[in-house]
Write a protein that holds these residues in place. Structure first.
Motif, PDB file in Angstrom:
ATOM      1  N   GLN B 140       0.844  -1.201   0.000  1.00 18.90           N
ATOM      2  CA  GLN B 140       0.000   0.000   0.000  1.00 18.90           C
ATOM      3  C   GLN B 140       0.881   1.254   0.000  1.00 18.90           C
ATOM      4  OE1 GLN B 140      -3.207  -0.368   2.671  1.00 18.90           O
ATOM      5  NE2 GLN B 140      -4.288   1.367   1.808  1.00 18.90           N
ATOM      6  N   LYS B 141       1.987   1.194   0.774  1.00 15.04           N
ATOM      7  CA  LYS B 141       2.925   2.309   0.811  1.00 15.04           C
ATOM      8  C   LYS B 141       3.528   2.551  -0.568  1.00 15.04           C
ATOM      9  CE  LYS B 141       4.611   4.696   4.254  1.00 15.04           C
ATOM     10  NZ  LYS B 141       4.087   4.777   5.491  1.00 15.04           N
ATOM     11  N   LEU B 142       3.687   1.482  -1.347  1.00 10.64           N
ATOM     12  CA  LEU B 142       4.265   1.598  -2.684  1.00 10.64           C
ATOM     13  C   LEU B 142       3.191   1.923  -3.722  1.00 10.64           C
ATOM     14  CD1 LEU B 142       6.782  -1.372  -2.555  1.00 10.64           C
ATOM     15  CD2 LEU B 142       7.293   1.049  -2.343  1.00 10.64           C
ATOM     16  N   ARG B 143       2.060   2.421  -3.265  1.00 17.97           N
ATOM     17  CA  ARG B 143       0.994   2.944  -4.120  1.00 17.97           C
ATOM     18  C   ARG B 143       0.227   1.884  -4.891  1.00 17.97           C
ATOM     19  NH1 ARG B 143       1.462   7.814  -2.348  1.00 17.97           N
ATOM     20  NH2 ARG B 143       3.115   8.653  -2.183  1.00 17.97           N
ATOM     21  N   MET B 144       0.137   0.685  -4.334  1.00 18.12           N
ATOM     22  CA  MET B 144      -0.774  -0.271  -4.945  1.00 18.12           C
ATOM     23  C   MET B 144      -2.196   0.170  -4.575  1.00 18.12           C
ATOM     24  SD  MET B 144      -0.922  -4.354  -4.525  1.00 18.12           S
ATOM     25  CE  MET B 144       0.160  -4.972  -5.769  1.00 18.12           C
TER      26      MET B 144
END
Lengths: 228, 253
Positions: B140-144
């Motif tokens: 989620q942090k990696l923008r998934m």
């Protein structure tokens, strides 16, 4: 069978990754239409079901066994968009967390086993259903046709990727022969299990079979005397 | 079925590798795998160097060799395929142990075995040192997309429940004398699969109602904040940077 790293070259893997991302994006959008605000828990649980059902092995000729891909099954039960999404999520988890299938081959695996099986399987299912009489008993037959072709179709696409991006020079005829030959057999197993599973869900909860929507007879109101 | 136990992929521990934030480790894994995959297959020593790097990470993370080897079995189906390559590939032949095999096929088999194995070991190390829940936060942090992360987290949370349910159905079938010999036994298995689908779907509906009654509005609250410091980024970058050095060496030497 998941493709590992280093099996297909970089540019083709990258191209497949773009296709996979686009497929997942379309799946996310469509799943919200199919499941509305219940998308997250329902798609998650259906993905868990696909994950479990992939462990069902069935014997193929010569002592080898194949396992269910489940793409066509998921698409018929919950709709094509949610189907693509669920299979893609299962493959994503297997690639990222279970080291099953290479990280750089994730796009290939999702394109072949997620998108191709669902698009071909569900497309043929719809086509067959349109040709068959509009009855509940037609649904498993159409499911059989869809699943039967979806697996060799995935093998064909794999062969295509291998032809343009394979890292080893094997004659394409040999790859195609071996891959498609085995997967025709796996496709028969997949078709039998898919049709039987769809028909068993149809017998208990016909409302849960997305592919059978519109086949239910409308409610008929009759007076006590039997007149309409 | 009760909560609180870790997944069997994860090995609880408190090593420097365990403590790194998940998104740093994910990016490190991607960087490492990209370096290995793009290394020319004829530069044999580079793959040895990559393997040494991974052994270093395993030692640092205190992951025992037996655990790694057991988890590497996932690779077996493709090892079989790789072993066939030398006999079916085209091109000039070479003599190995009295057998005439294709040179290109031999290299191709080596290519798949080396790159595939390195990828599997790196992936197993990531899963062994990071809780799956944390990995999802990292994604989620990696923008998934958050919806995708939610679906994955539900799949993860209930995957064990559904698989166990399927196991109980199998035991119930077999305790009644069922043996799956060939395709004639399919109807029984398919009925179980159908029942499993209905149970999974209905469980999903119940889960959704339970979430609504606890105030779910479409997003999950983030309880664990995993922010990475510069030092942590630097530590996580050690593996891909080392791999990059090997990669550059392989291309120039």
């Amino acid at each position: 069978m998941h493709i590992p790293n280093g099996f297909i070259d970089g540019p083709v893997s990258a191209g497949a990754a773009v296709v996979a991302v686009a497929g997942i994006a379309v799946g996310l959008r469509g799943a919200r239409r199919e499941l509305d605000e219940r998308t997250a828990p329902l798609a998650g649980l259906v993905a868990a079901f696909v994950f479990a059902v992939q462990m069902l092995n069935f014997p193929v000729a010569g002592g080898t066994s194949g396992h269910l891909l489940g793409g066509t099954l998921a698409a018929i039960l919950v709709g094509p968009y949610t189907g693509v999404l669920c299979v893609a999520v299962v493959l994503l988890m297997q690639g990222l967390f279970f080291a099953d299938g290479g990280l750089t081959a994730l796009g290939l695996n999702i394109t072949i086993m997620g998108i191709v099986t669902v698009v071909v399987g569900y497309g043929l299912f719809r086509l067959a259903l349109g040709l068959l009489p509009a009855r509940h008993s037609s649904v498993p037959i159409a499911a059989f046709v869809g699943a039967l072709v979806s697996v060799p179709a995935a093998a064909c696409v794999f062969t295509g990727f291998y032809a343009i991006g394979g890292t080893t020079d094997v004659s394409i005829g040999k790859v195609a022969g071996a891959m498609i030959g085995v997967h025709v057999l796996i496709g028969i197993g997949e078709a039998i299990i898919t049709a039987a599973t769809v028909s068993s869900v149809l017998a208990v909860r016909p409302d849960l079979v997305h592919g059978a929507r519109g086949l239910a007879r409308p409610l008929e109101l009759r007076s006590a005397g039997g007149t309409r | 079925m009760s909560a609180g136990h870790g997944h069997r992929l994860y090995r609880p521990g408190d090593s420097p590798v365990h403590r790194l934030p998940p998104h740093c480790k994910l990016l490190a894994l991607v960087g490492f795998v990209l370096a290995t995959v793009s290394t020319p297959r004829e530069v044999y020593w580079a793959f040895g160097a990559y393997a040494v790097l991974l052994v270093g990470v395993a030692v640092l993370a205190r992951v025992p060799a037996g655990f790694l080897l057991r988890r590497m079995l996932v690779e077996l189906p493709f090892v079989g395929f790789a072993l066939l390559l030398p006999f079916v590939a085209n091109g000039p032949d070479v003599q190995v142990l009295g057998l005439s095999v294709s040179r290109d096929g031999l290299l191709g088999a080596w290519n798949i075995m080396a790159k595939g194995t390195l990828g599997v070991v790196a992936g197993v190390l990531l899963a062994a040192t990071t809780e799956l829940r944390a990995l999802l936060l990292g994604l989620q942090k990696l923008r998934m997309p958050p919806l995708l992360v939610q679906i994955m987290s539900f799949m993860l949370r209930y995957g064990g429940v559904i698989t166990a349910e399927m196991g109980r159905m199998r035991i119930a079938r077999e305790s009644r004398g069922f043996v799956a010999r060939d395709l004639r036994q399919t109807p029984a298995v398919a009925k179980s699969a159908g029942a499993l689908f209905i149970r999974s779907y209905e469980r999903g509906e119940r889960v959704h109602l339970a979430m609504l009654s606890r105030g779910y509005t479409g997003t999950m609250p983030v309880i664990l904040d995993t922010r990475a410091t510069g030092a942590q980024w630097a530590a996580a970058a050690a593996l891909p940077v080392a791999a990059l050095v090997v990669w550059a060496g392989a291309l120039t030497l």
